[in-house]
Structure formats: C-alpha cells, structure tokens
Design a protein around this motif. Structure first.
Motif, PDB file in Angstrom:
ATOM      1  N   GLY A  11     -26.320 123.720  -0.602  1.00 34.05           N
ATOM      2  CA  GLY A  11     -25.809 124.340  -1.812  1.00 34.05           C
ATOM      3  C   GLY A  11     -25.122 125.669  -1.596  1.00 34.05           C
ATOM      4  N   SER A  12     -24.964 126.094  -0.354  1.00 33.38           N
ATOM      5  CA  SER A  12     -24.350 127.390  -0.077  1.00 33.38           C
ATOM      6  C   SER A  12     -22.846 127.332  -0.307  1.00 33.38           C
ATOM      7  N   GLN A  13     -22.239 128.523  -0.396  1.00 23.22           N
ATOM      8  CA  GLN A  13     -20.798 128.596  -0.585  1.00 23.22           C
ATOM      9  C   GLN A  13     -20.070 127.974   0.603  1.00 23.22           C
ATOM     10  N   GLY A  14     -20.600 128.205   1.805  1.00 23.42           N
ATOM     11  CA  GLY A  14     -19.982 127.632   2.989  1.00 23.42           C
ATOM     12  C   GLY A  14     -19.974 126.119   2.953  1.00 23.42           C
ATOM     13  N   ALA A  15     -21.090 125.522   2.541  1.00 25.93           N
ATOM     14  CA  ALA A  15     -21.163 124.069   2.437  1.00 25.93           C
ATOM     15  C   ALA A  15     -20.182 123.549   1.394  1.00 25.93           C
ATOM     16  N   SER A  16     -20.008 124.290   0.322  1.00 28.49           N
ATOM     17  CA  SER A  16     -19.092 123.880  -0.735  1.00 28.49           C
ATOM     18  C   SER A  16     -17.661 123.831  -0.230  1.00 28.49           C
ATOM     19  N   VAL A  17     -17.270 124.820   0.565  1.00 29.18           N
ATOM     20  CA  VAL A  17     -15.913 124.864   1.113  1.00 29.18           C
ATOM     21  C   VAL A  17     -15.677 123.682   2.048  1.00 29.18           C
ATOM     22  N   VAL A  18     -16.633 123.407   2.912  1.00 31.87           N
ATOM     23  CA  VAL A  18     -16.506 122.309   3.859  1.00 31.87           C
ATOM     24  C   VAL A  18     -16.472 120.965   3.139  1.00 31.87           C
ATOM     25  N   PHE A  19     -17.174 120.865   2.023  1.00 24.17           N
ATOM     26  CA  PHE A  19     -17.224 119.614   1.274  1.00 24.17           C
ATOM     27  C   PHE A  19     -15.832 119.198   0.793  1.00 24.17           C
ATOM     28  N   ASP A  20     -14.989 120.154   0.468  1.00 26.87           N
ATOM     29  CA  ASP A  20     -13.621 119.825   0.066  1.00 26.87           C
ATOM     30  C   ASP A  20     -12.901 119.076   1.188  1.00 26.87           C
ATOM     31  N   HIS A  21     -13.100 119.531   2.418  1.00 26.53           N
ATOM     32  CA  HIS A  21     -12.473 118.871   3.563  1.00 26.53           C
ATOM     33  C   HIS A  21     -13.070 117.480   3.761  1.00 26.53           C
ATOM     34  N   VAL A  22     -14.372 117.363   3.577  1.00 27.14           N
ATOM     35  CA  VAL A  22     -15.037 116.067   3.707  1.00 27.14           C
ATOM     36  C   VAL A  22     -14.484 115.081   2.690  1.00 27.14           C
ATOM     37  N   LEU A  23     -14.248 115.543   1.479  1.00 24.67           N
ATOM     38  CA  LEU A  23     -13.690 114.666   0.448  1.00 24.67           C
ATOM     39  C   LEU A  23     -12.275 114.222   0.803  1.00 24.67           C
ATOM     40  N   ASP A  24     -11.510 115.098   1.447  1.00 23.65           N
ATOM     41  CA  ASP A  24     -10.174 114.707   1.915  1.00 23.65           C
ATOM     42  C   ASP A  24     -10.279 113.546   2.902  1.00 23.65           C
ATOM     43  N   VAL A  25     -11.200 113.679   3.843  1.00 26.73           N
ATOM     44  CA  VAL A  25     -11.386 112.636   4.853  1.00 26.73           C
ATOM     45  C   VAL A  25     -11.853 111.338   4.200  1.00 26.73           C
ATOM     46  N   ALA A  26     -12.840 111.440   3.316  1.00 29.25           N
ATOM     47  CA  ALA A  26     -13.405 110.258   2.676  1.00 29.25           C
ATOM     48  C   ALA A  26     -12.376 109.541   1.811  1.00 29.25           C
ATOM     49  N   ALA A  27     -11.604 110.301   1.055  1.00 29.52           N
ATOM     50  CA  ALA A  27     -10.589 109.698   0.191  1.00 29.52           C
ATOM     51  C   ALA A  27      -9.544 108.963   1.012  1.00 29.52           C
ATOM     52  N   ASN A  28      -9.193 109.529   2.153  1.00 33.32           N
ATOM     53  CA  ASN A  28      -8.184 108.916   3.011  1.00 33.32           C
ATOM     54  C   ASN A  28      -8.668 107.601   3.609  1.00 33.32           C
ATOM     55  N   HIS A  29      -9.964 107.529   3.897  1.00 34.13           N
ATOM     56  CA  HIS A  29     -10.515 106.338   4.542  1.00 34.13           C
ATOM     57  C   HIS A  29     -11.206 105.387   3.567  1.00 34.13           C
ATOM     58  N   GLY A  30     -11.292 105.761   2.298  1.00 28.81           N
ATOM     59  CA  GLY A  30     -12.022 104.943   1.347  1.00 28.81           C
ATOM     60  C   GLY A  30     -13.498 104.882   1.680  1.00 28.81           C
ATOM     61  N   ALA A  31     -14.031 105.978   2.200  1.00 30.27           N
ATOM     62  CA  ALA A  31     -15.413 106.011   2.671  1.00 30.27           C
ATOM     63  C   ALA A  31     -16.374 106.453   1.571  1.00 30.27           C
ATOM     64  N   THR A  32     -17.614 106.046   1.734  1.00 33.67           N
ATOM     65  CA  THR A  32     -18.700 106.520   0.889  1.00 33.67           C
ATOM     66  C   THR A  32     -19.308 107.765   1.529  1.00 33.67           C
ATOM     67  N   VAL A  33     -19.503 108.811   0.725  1.00 32.70           N
ATOM     68  CA  VAL A  33     -20.111 110.040   1.231  1.00 32.70           C
ATOM     69  C   VAL A  33     -21.589 110.068   0.848  1.00 32.70           C
ATOM     70  N   HIS A  34     -22.438 110.207   1.831  1.00 26.58           N
ATOM     71  CA  HIS A  34     -23.873 110.341   1.596  1.00 26.58           C
ATOM     72  C   HIS A  34     -24.194 111.832   1.543  1.00 26.58           C
ATOM     73  N   VAL A  35     -24.626 112.301   0.401  1.00 29.21           N
ATOM     74  CA  VAL A  35     -24.930 113.719   0.217  1.00 29.21           C
ATOM     75  C   VAL A  35     -26.438 113.894   0.320  1.00 29.21           C
ATOM     76  N   LEU A  36     -26.869 114.643   1.330  1.00 24.61           N
ATOM     77  CA  LEU A  36     -28.294 114.783   1.620  1.00 24.61           C
ATOM     78  C   LEU A  36     -28.719 116.238   1.567  1.00 24.61           C
ATOM     79  N   ASN A  37     -29.792 116.492   0.851  1.00 28.08           N
ATOM     80  CA  ASN A  37     -30.430 117.806   0.886  1.00 28.08           C
ATOM     81  C   ASN A  37     -31.850 117.632   1.404  1.00 28.08           C
TER      82      ASN A  37
END
Length: 290
Positions: A11-37
């Motif tokens: 939930g940190s700000q750093g994780a939030s910034v990186v998540f945007d990049h992860v969504l770019d990758v996932a959207a491009n590949h049609g991947a499912t993102v598993h979000v784990l805390n």
C-alpha cells in the motif's frame, strides 16, 4: 508471454507507482494480475489478535484499491491477503499459482545498507524460481512497451536463461535486442596490458557474444548489437551502456544463494537492481531438480 503476473503490495506510494507499470504490462499481454498483501505479525511487538486483524483489514483495503485501479484499465485481478513472512509467502504463492512474472518495487540505498540484504524484494529475488521484475518507484522515465532490451552476459548458465527470456520479451514488444559482455580489467591484474592477454580476452569475449547471439536467434530474436566493453567495473560499464543507448529494460541472470552470501551483496545483478535507472528483469539459474 505472460498470463499471470504477481504484484505484492504494502500500500505504499512506491508500490502504487510501480503498479501503473505492471498494469501496462498486463494490459499488453492480456494477463491476470494477482494482487497479494502479506500481513507480517513480526513487524509488531507482541502482536495481539486485534492488531493482526487490523493488519489484515488494512491489507484488504490495499488489494481492493489495486483491483479497482486495474478494473479501470480493463485488467482482470485476483486478490488475496495472507499472514506470515512476506518474502516466503510471495515465493510460495508464485510457485503454487503458476505465476509467470513477479513484479516488485525496489529502493536505492546508501552506505552500509547497500551491502546488507533486508528488503522483501531482495529476498524474493534470491529465492524465486519465477522471473522477478524490479522497478524503482522514483523512476520517472518508465517506458512500455519496451523498445530496447539489454542483456549483459558472461556465458554462464543463468546468463543463457537471461538471453532466452530477453529474446521472448524482445519479440513480444517488437523491441531491439542488445548483447553486452564486459571485461573487468581491474580484477585481472597489471599483466592484462600485454598484447597476448588482450588478444585472449577479446577472443573469449567474442566467443561469449557469439554463443549468446546463437541462443537469441534460436529463441526467435536477432540481436541488433553485440558489444564488448573493457573497464574497471562491470556494473558501471553496464549502467553507462544503458544511458548511452537509451535502454528501456535490462535482463540479467541471478544465482540463488544460501549461508553468508544471502546477506552480503556482491553480484553484478544485485548491484544493478539497487542502482539501475530502468526496470531490471532478473532470471534465476534453473535448479538441479528442474
């Protein structure tokens, strides 16, 4: 290339910034993102049930917020909150759920912290059989799809794995592939200045690149460049190459280690993860069982 991507978050700000990049990758590949805390009771002195429940409730909010953001991008998610040691839970989750990629933030550190492992990201990097993508949250120049991919290689087994992975990334992104080997002159002693030794080093470096190029071509990607660099520092030569050639992603091999090596940084890969201005995709050497 990726069907399932694991994104551990605190939930940190750093994780939030990186998540945007992860969504770019996932959207491009049609991947499912598993979000784990992972709620870590070890962070709390003498944790009581109500404290642990509060940690889990906070974790539920983190993964729910991430799922909402993913939904806005049209990315499917699976969310989960666990209790335990974060790095162990992440590695176990990646193995048990057939995850293709683990994506995590990393932080550059100064002084003694540069040499002592401590962060969850670094521990996952040491132990994960699944490729780990590390991204610095303070990097304002993230590019996706990747246009230029660099693989530093030393001819080792894990470097071969990195070349094969980079070839897949290159093909999937329509990117150009750069191969680099660096001769660390400083570690070879003063006699390296002789013409005979220089010729031997060049021959060895050329052979390493030739083999890496063959591996890449077999995997479906023809390298755009094959470069030999000489310098007193391998990682500094790699960082310089990144800057000079506008590289978007670096793919490197890494070794899983035990004992004292787990706590003392020394490898080029670990230094790059700490200092690279661009995302680093670390590929672990296959285990003997594999």
């Amino acid at each position: 290339m990726y069907d399932h991507i694991l994104f551990p978050t605190d939930g940190s700000q750093g994780a939030s910034v990186v998540f945007d990049h992860v969504l770019d990758v996932a959207a491009n590949h049609g991947a499912t993102v598993h979000v784990l805390n992972v709620a870590d009771p070890g962070q709390v002195f003498q944790p009581q049930r109500d404290v642990i429940d509060a940690l889990k409730q906070e974790g539920e909010e983190f993964v729910r917020d991430a799922a909402d953001r993913a939904r806005q991008r049209g990315v499917e998610t699976v969310t989960e909150v666990q209790k335990g040691e974060p790095y162990s839970a992440i590695v176990d989750y990646a193995t048990s759920r057939d995850i293709d990629l683990v994506a995590m933030p990393t932080h550059g550190r100064q002084g003694l912290e540069r040499f002592l492992l401590g962060s969850t990201t670094e521990r996952v990097l040491r132990r994960s059989d699944v490729p780990v993508l590390t991204v610095r949250p303070d990097d304002g120049t993230l590019t996706y799809p990747y246009q230029t991919v660099l693989v530093p290689t030393d001819g080792s087994t894990c470097a071969r794995e990195a070349v094969e992975t980079a070839a897949d990334v290159t093909t999937a992104n329509g990117a150009t592939l750069h191969l680099l080997t660096v001769v660390d002159i400083a570690s070879l002693g003063i006699d390296v200045r002789s013409d005979i030794q220089i010729a031997q080093l060049e021959e060895t470096a050329d052979a390493i690149l030739e083999e890496a190029a063959a591996v890449a071509e077999t995997a479906g990607a023809e390298p755009a460049t094959e470069t030999v660099e000489y310098g007193p520092s391998i990682h500094e030569a790699i960082l310089s190459y990144i800057q000079d050639h506008d590289i978007d992603l670096i793919v490197v091999g890494t070794h899983g280690r035990t004992g004292f090596d787990r706590y003392v940084l020394g490898s080029v890969t670990e230094y790059l993860v700490r200092t690279s201005p661009i995302p680093v995709l670390a590929v672990r050497e296959p285990s003997p069982e594999a």
